[in-house]
Design a protein around this motif. Structure first.
Motif, PDB file in Angstrom:
ATOM      1  N   CYS A  43       1.007  -1.280   0.086  1.00  0.00           N
ATOM      2  CA  CYS A  43      -0.054  -0.022  -0.234  1.00  0.00           C
ATOM      3  C   CYS A  43       0.974   1.326  -0.066  1.00  0.00           C
ATOM      4  O   CYS A  43       0.507   2.282  -0.667  1.00  0.00           O
ATOM      5  CB  CYS A  43      -0.992  -0.016   1.352  1.00  0.00           C
ATOM      6  N   GLN A  44       2.026   1.170   0.661  1.00  0.00           N
ATOM      7  CA  GLN A  44       3.015   2.312   0.660  1.00  0.00           C
ATOM      8  C   GLN A  44       3.375   2.478  -0.870  1.00  0.00           C
ATOM      9  O   GLN A  44       3.826   3.657  -1.249  1.00  0.00           O
ATOM     10  CB  GLN A  44       4.222   2.142   1.542  1.00  0.00           C
ATOM     11  N   ALA A  45       3.689   1.613  -1.640  1.00  0.00           N
ATOM     12  CA  ALA A  45       4.006   1.850  -2.851  1.00  0.00           C
ATOM     13  C   ALA A  45       3.259   2.408  -3.925  1.00  0.00           C
ATOM     14  O   ALA A  45       3.333   2.983  -4.469  1.00  0.00           O
ATOM     15  CB  ALA A  45       4.583   0.624  -3.639  1.00  0.00           C
ATOM     16  N   ALA A  87       9.856  -3.515  -3.793  1.00  0.00           N
ATOM     17  CA  ALA A  87      10.640  -3.618  -2.362  1.00  0.00           C
ATOM     18  C   ALA A  87       9.623  -4.345  -1.522  1.00  0.00           C
ATOM     19  O   ALA A  87       8.515  -4.044  -1.380  1.00  0.00           O
ATOM     20  CB  ALA A  87      11.006  -2.258  -2.278  1.00  0.00           C
ATOM     21  N   ASP A  88      10.462  -5.072  -0.701  1.00  0.00           N
ATOM     22  CA  ASP A  88       9.645  -5.914   0.461  1.00  0.00           C
ATOM     23  C   ASP A  88       9.453  -4.636   1.642  1.00  0.00           C
ATOM     24  O   ASP A  88      10.374  -4.191   1.922  1.00  0.00           O
ATOM     25  CB  ASP A  88      10.509  -6.864   1.141  1.00  0.00           C
ATOM     26  N   PRO A  89       8.308  -4.396   1.785  1.00  0.00           N
ATOM     27  CA  PRO A  89       7.827  -3.137   2.673  1.00  0.00           C
ATOM     28  C   PRO A  89       8.632  -3.509   4.208  1.00  0.00           C
ATOM     29  O   PRO A  89       8.789  -2.583   4.913  1.00  0.00           O
ATOM     30  CB  PRO A  89       6.425  -3.167   2.857  1.00  0.00           C
ATOM     31  N   GLY A 121       8.935   0.183   3.735  1.00  0.00           N
ATOM     32  CA  GLY A 121       7.537   0.586   3.841  1.00  0.00           C
ATOM     33  C   GLY A 121       7.319   1.950   4.196  1.00  0.00           C
ATOM     34  O   GLY A 121       6.771   2.904   3.575  1.00  0.00           O
ATOM     35  N   ASP A 122       7.987   2.325   5.476  1.00  0.00           N
ATOM     36  CA  ASP A 122       8.025   3.577   6.022  1.00  0.00           C
ATOM     37  C   ASP A 122       8.796   4.568   5.119  1.00  0.00           C
ATOM     38  O   ASP A 122       8.278   5.709   4.924  1.00  0.00           O
ATOM     39  CB  ASP A 122       8.666   3.534   7.397  1.00  0.00           C
TER      40      ASP A 122
END
Length: 226
Positions: free
Chosen positions: A8-10, A125-127, A141-142
């Motif tokens: 969701c961050q991506a 990327a792995d969050p 993710g952050d």
């Protein structure tokens, strides 16, 4: 081969970067000299700064670490106080280096291709993976959330003198609001627009008397970052 990660961050970062890219893609040389919401910067200076931030993102996403995270998507901003000597030096550095692009089209092209590369890397990327940036460790993710916040705040800066430009993404504005609420320790009044909240909470606009009253003692903590 895809890793299968699309956090969701991506998705938030993609929305923020695509909205900002839509602004820059439509700019010509004359518009690149328009003022922005950043002290002392024309549009081209801010575009150069955003290129540098995107390049930092690419480095960070490819700099994994086993060290424990010491910042998250909110506390990351505690280091970024406005009106410091470092902030002043950064303004000068961006102006000088951005001015080396005699053709704004070259800078625009670099901006668009670099942001597109970050969007691709973010989707892979792995969050949960920890990465290093700015002397701190965050999860990927952050990190992506901080990048979306910066891109959205600067999108507002970029369009101060460009009233017909595309607006920031709803996802980016929501990330800004959540970050500011986290730093403030309470939600801002709901009647404040996301854009107004972003500007007053980052020192880009002064609180009105009514807004100061609505915030109460928390008003003295503004700006939250700059």
């Amino acid at each position: 081969m895809s890793t299968g990660f699309t956090s969701c961050q991506a998705r938030t970062l993609r929305a923020a970067y695509e909205a900002a890219s839509a602004v820059v893609a439509g700019l010509g040389d004359a518009q690149s000299w328009q003022p922005t919401g950043c002290t002392g910067w024309a549009v081209r200076d801010l575009v150069f700064h955003c290129v540098q931030d995107a390049q930092r993102a690419l480095v960070a996403l490819h700099t994994p670490t086993d060290e424990p995270a010491d910042r998250d998507w909110t506390t990351y901003w505690q280091d970024w106080a406005p009106d410091t000597a470092g902030a002043a030096n950064g303004r000068r550095w961006a102006r000088v280096n951005g001015s080396m692009f005699l053709d704004f089209g070259q800078l625009k092209g670099l901006y668009l291709e670099t942001l597109a590369a970050v969007v691709h890397a973010a989707g892979e990327a792995d969050p949960a993976r920890r990465v290093s940036t700015q002397g701190h460790v965050l999860t990927a993710g952050d990190l992506l959330t901080t990048l979306a916040v910066e891109a959205t705040v600067h999108h507002l800066d970029l369009t101060v003198a460009l009233p017909r430009a595309p607006r920031p993404s709803p996802e980016g504005l929501a990330a800004v609001r959540a970050t500011l609420d986290g730093l403030l320790g309470r939600p801002a009044p709901q009647e404040w627009s996301d854009a107004r909240y972003a500007r007053v909470a980052t020192g880009r606009a002064a609180l009105t008397d009514a807004e100061r009253t609505a915030l109460g003692p928390a008003a003295d903590r503004l700006p939250l970052f700059g």
